[in-house]
Design an enzyme around this catalytic site. Structure first.
Site, PDB file in Angstrom:
ATOM      1  N   GLY A 261       0.815  -1.209   0.000  1.00 53.52           N
ATOM      2  CA  GLY A 261       0.000   0.000   0.000  1.00 53.52           C
ATOM      3  C   GLY A 261       0.849   1.260   0.000  1.00 53.52           C
ATOM      4  O   GLY A 261       0.521   2.245  -0.669  1.00 53.52           O
ATOM      5  N   ASP A 262       1.949   1.233   0.749  1.00 49.35           N
ATOM      6  CA  ASP A 262       2.866   2.378   0.769  1.00 49.35           C
ATOM      7  C   ASP A 262       3.489   2.573  -0.609  1.00 49.35           C
ATOM      8  O   ASP A 262       3.684   3.708  -1.065  1.00 49.35           O
ATOM      9  CB  ASP A 262       3.973   2.154   1.800  1.00 49.35           C
ATOM     10  CG  ASP A 262       3.429   1.783   3.169  1.00 49.35           C
ATOM     11  OD1 ASP A 262       2.348   2.296   3.540  1.00 49.35           O
ATOM     12  OD2 ASP A 262       4.066   0.977   3.867  1.00 49.35           O
TER      13      ASP A 262
END
Length: 316
Positions: A261-262
């Site tokens: 997600g990052d």
């Protein structure tokens, strides 16, 4: 210039243990140590994509020094506030392996972090005051209990209030109240996953079609752009131009979802900075997220480019 803030960075000690047995001695079959934290992950992937950025936050002790050394070794510029008491946390991630198969369970023990004082917070604000118009600030991750605030869930909104009116684009990757309180200051981007988005509205969201109306609701609550990730289903972008953009994740075999997600956020920010196009930013975000999820390390430029070549999945 892009800046990231990781309030409570860590050294992540990741170990594989064959046939883990509690209450006795176990030996690792594989291990590695990495610098961890959501903002740090964003900085690393941005750097891997050739985007200059600077990592901010708090570090302390010998572990803090090692976090900075590892980031600088990877080419990430840092400007951490050095906290006097305690040491940056060590997070242990143990993956239990049965026989010769892939890990079938994962156990995490996360450290607490150093004792941050108001003087340390003031020092961070002094650094933030150097940001200029058109800079991007990424606020990512949870707020530790060691931060001396009456309302830790308002820390990001307090930073945004302090910087309000300076033309700085703020991206927020947080959950619950920490995310919701930031919406009053109209962040340029927020990036919940489908589970986090569902928790805000008390619903279960499993598909892109189910996510769309709730991403729009979050945009209506103040966020300019809402980037909602949905694991292998890909992502939905409720954009500030009023359109919905969406697409599946490129095909790949999952290895480790930590940091995916990052990486998506980093790819989106990089893509938008380079092109100004929501479609191209979302495509780069999806490919960066997949490159991390399908590898044992964070996305690098070569792998992202391989996924990006021929990817035509964006609708909208």
């Amino acid at each position: 210039m892009i800046y990231t803030v990781t309030v409570n960075p860590s050294l992540d000690y990741i170990v594989d243990v064959c046939n883990f047995r509690p209450g006795t001695i176990n030996r690792t079959s594989a291990e590695k140590i990495t610098a961890g934290g959501k903002g740090i992950n964003v900085s690393i992937v941005l750097g891997n994509l050739g985007i200059e950025n600077r990592a901010l936050g708090f570090t302390a002790g010998f572990t803090g020094s090692e976090i900075e050394r590892r980031l600088q070794e990877q080419g990430v510029k840092t400007q951490f506030i050095h906290v006097a008491q305690g040491f940056s946390r060590i997070n242990v991630k143990m993956r239990s392996v049965t026989g010769t198969t892939s890990p079938d369970s994962e156990t995490e023990i996360n450290g607490r972090g150093p004792e941050i004082t108001q003087k340390d917070i003031d020092a961070l604000y002094a650094v933030l005051d150097t940001l200029q118009e058109d800079d991007t600030l990424v606020l990512a991750g949870s707020i530790p209990s060691t931060l001396p605030l009456k309302d830790g869930q308002g820390f990001y909104s307090e930073i945004m209030a302090h910087l309000h009116g300076r033309g700085i684009r703020v991206a927020v990757d947080a959950t619950g109240e920490l995310l919701k309180k930031s919406l009053a200051y109209k962040p340029f981007l927020v990036k919940p996953n489908n589970l986090e988005l569902g928790e805000i509205f008390g619903v279960t969201l499993k598909t892109r079609e189910e996510v769309i109306p709730y991403a729009e609701k979050l945009r209506d609550m103040g966020a300019q752009n809402v980037l909602a990730s949905i694991a292998e289903q890909g992502a939905v972008l409720a954009a500030s131009d009023g359109h919905i953009y969406q697409g599946p994740a490129p095909h790949g075999s999952l290895v480790n979802s930590v940091g995916a997600g990052d990486s998506m956020m980093a790819g989106f920010i990089a893509g938008y900075q380079q092109t100004g196009s929501f479609k191209e930013a979302l495509a780069l975000g999806l490919c960066a997220g997949t490159a991390s999820a399908c590898s044992d390390h964070l996305a690098d430029r070569k792998t992202v480019q391989q996924y990006l070549e021929g990817y035509t999945g964006i609708q909208g």
